[in-house]
Design an enzyme around this catalytic site. Structure first.
Site, PDB file in Angstrom:
ATOM      1  CG  LEU A   1      93.651  39.671  14.338  1.00 56.61           C
ATOM      2  CD1 LEU A   1      95.091  39.207  14.558  1.00 56.61           C
ATOM      3  CD2 LEU A   1      92.687  38.758  15.099  1.00 56.61           C
TER       4      LEU A   1
ATOM      5  CG  HIS B   1      82.917  20.921   9.501  1.00 56.24           C
ATOM      6  ND1 HIS B   1      84.288  20.774   9.527  1.00 56.24           N
ATOM      7  CD2 HIS B   1      82.457  19.978   8.629  1.00 56.24           C
ATOM      8  CE1 HIS B   1      84.625  19.767   8.722  1.00 56.24           C
ATOM      9  NE2 HIS B   1      83.549  19.267   8.174  1.00 56.24           N
TER      10      HIS B   1
ATOM     11  CG  ASP C   1      93.037  18.239  10.192  1.00 53.28           C
ATOM     12  OD1 ASP C   1      91.867  18.108   9.792  1.00 53.28           O
ATOM     13  OD2 ASP C   1      93.939  17.408   9.949  1.00 53.28           O
TER      14      ASP C   1
HETATM   15  C1  IPE Z   1      93.558  20.791   5.594  1.00 53.27           C
HETATM   16  O1  IPE Z   1      92.866  19.811   6.308  1.00 53.27           O
HETATM   17  C2  IPE Z   1      92.645  21.847   5.138  1.00 53.27           C
HETATM   18  C3  IPE Z   1      91.909  22.567   6.157  1.00 53.27           C
HETATM   19  C4  IPE Z   1      92.061  22.503   7.449  1.00 53.27           C
HETATM   20  C5  IPE Z   1      90.927  23.475   5.662  1.00 53.27           C
HETATM   21  P1  IPE Z   1      92.541  18.393   5.695  1.00 53.27           P
HETATM   22  O2  IPE Z   1      91.988  17.587   6.786  1.00 53.27           O
HETATM   23  O3  IPE Z   1      91.713  18.533   4.475  1.00 53.27           O
HETATM   24  O4  IPE Z   1      93.990  17.888   5.271  1.00 53.27           O
HETATM   25  P2  IPE Z   1      94.470  16.490   4.671  1.00 53.27           P
HETATM   26  O5  IPE Z   1      93.871  16.366   3.320  1.00 53.27           O
HETATM   27  O6  IPE Z   1      94.012  15.431   5.615  1.00 53.27           O
HETATM   28  O7  IPE Z   1      95.956  16.593   4.632  1.00 53.27           O
HETATM   29  C1  IPE Z   2      89.234  20.384   9.250  1.00 48.07           C
HETATM   30  O1  IPE Z   2      88.674  19.299   9.895  1.00 48.07           O
HETATM   31  C2  IPE Z   2      88.197  21.257   8.591  1.00 48.07           C
HETATM   32  C3  IPE Z   2      88.212  21.224   7.126  1.00 48.07           C
HETATM   33  C4  IPE Z   2      89.037  20.585   6.374  1.00 48.07           C
HETATM   34  C5  IPE Z   2      87.174  22.003   6.485  1.00 48.07           C
HETATM   35  P1  IPE Z   2      88.424  17.930   9.146  1.00 48.07           P
HETATM   36  O2  IPE Z   2      87.078  17.948   8.541  1.00 48.07           O
HETATM   37  O3  IPE Z   2      89.534  17.661   8.203  1.00 48.07           O
HETATM   38  O4  IPE Z   2      88.471  16.913  10.352  1.00 48.07           O
HETATM   39  P2  IPE Z   2      89.106  15.464  10.353  1.00 48.07           P
HETATM   40  O5  IPE Z   2      90.525  15.589   9.907  1.00 48.07           O
HETATM   41  O6  IPE Z   2      88.291  14.624   9.420  1.00 48.07           O
HETATM   42  O7  IPE Z   2      88.980  15.031  11.769  1.00 48.07           O
HETATM   43 MG    MG Z   3      91.292  16.685   8.367  1.00 48.91          MG
END
Ligand code: IPE
Ligand code: IPE
Ligand code: MG
Length: 247
Positions: A128, A34, A17
């Site tokens: 792995l 990303h 995240d």
């Molecule tokens: C969780 O991240 C899913 C992934 C990392 C793919 P999110 O950023 O979507 O989670 P929430 O919705 O904030 O909890």
């Molecule tokens: C996690 O990073 C990746 C996915 C959920 C695909 P985020 O896109 O949720 O990044 P933040 O939480 O907005 O910083």
């Molecule tokens: Mg996020």
């Protein structure tokens, strides 16, 4: 114990995240975060191999992430397809097995084909295992397992009392894997966001504020060290665990 000899978690599960915030800090579009996140995946995979980890589960796209703006969703799909295309051969060369968990039926035909081919190509690799959760939700996983059991009851193959923790577990998408030992979430949030709900029952949790694109070998080593300093009691007392170690 030195880093090389201390026990490592067999299965590490990561919620990657913070990509969006990483990009925002740089005044860049979320997509750049990303893209940088894919680079982190490459580095962490390499380091997991070096550290002797057996399974790495990565949350790439949750069943709730469809709620994001359509443009971001489609860019994420493109990035997933591109990463598969660019990485699969290298993973295969390195004896890495690739597995995707989640409801992939919602993906485009071409992405589904790519996933199947990547899984088939790497199926016999014994290094792995990378387990990518894509359109995955813990609720969905448990539900689909229970549905399969309900079908068996309906067909008269089993009776309701045959449904056990083991049979539910064996119907999950991760049935072929040990449960995670260490759960890591980057990006500062302290929640599970519908990841491997059933499988995390006794997993050790580690949260860090580091955003996923900044998460590197050193950060992974810190998380592993934290894991190594925990006492996993599984309901027993500390004394019992010490006795078992000494025996
Ligand atoms: C969780 O991240 C899913 C992934 C990392 C793919 P999110 O950023 O979507 O989670 P929430 O919705 O904030 O909890
Ligand atoms: C996690 O990073 C990746 C996915 C959920 C695909 P985020 O896109 O949720 O990044 P933040 O939480 O907005 O910083
Ligand atoms: Mg996020």
């Amino acid at each position: 114990m030195s880093e090389e000899t201390s026990p490592v978690p067999q299965h590490i599960a990561i919620i990657m995240d913070g990509n969006g915030r990483w990009a925002k800090q740089r005044h860049q579009p979320r997509f750049m975060g990303h893209r940088a996140g894919v680079k982190s995946v490459e580095a962490i995979v390499k380091h997991c191999v070096e550290r002797g980890v057996s399974v790495l589960s990565l949350f790439a796209f949750s069943s709730e992430n469809w709620r994001r703006p359509g443009k971001e969703v489609s860019l994420l799909m493109e990035l997933f397809a591109l990463a598969l295309k660019q990485q699969v051969r290298r993973l295969h060369k390195n004896n890495i097995r690739l597995h995707i968990i989640g409801d992939t039926s919602k993906f485009s035909e071409s992405l589904q084909k790519q996933i199947t081919e990547a899984e088939q190509l790497t199926a016999d690799n014994i290094g792995l295992t990378i387990n990518i959760a894509a359109n995955y939700g813990g609720h969905w996983d448990i539900t689909q397992s229970v549905q399969k059991l309900a079908e068996k009851v309906k067909a008269g193959e089993i009776v309701p009392s045959d449904i056990t923790e083991d049979s539910i577990s064996n119907g999950l998408t991760t049935a072929f894997l040990p449960d995670p030992d260490l759960f890591i979430r980057t990006g500062g949030e302290q929640r599970v966001s519908n990841f491997l709900l059933w499988q995390l029952a006794y997993t050790e949790f580690y949260f860090t504020d580091t955003l996923w694109p900044d998460f590197d070998d050193n950060e992974l080593d810190i998380a592993i060290s934290s894991f190594c300093n925990r006492e996993r009691r599984f309901g027993k007392t500390s004394e019992q665990i010490q006795e078992e170690i000494n025996a």
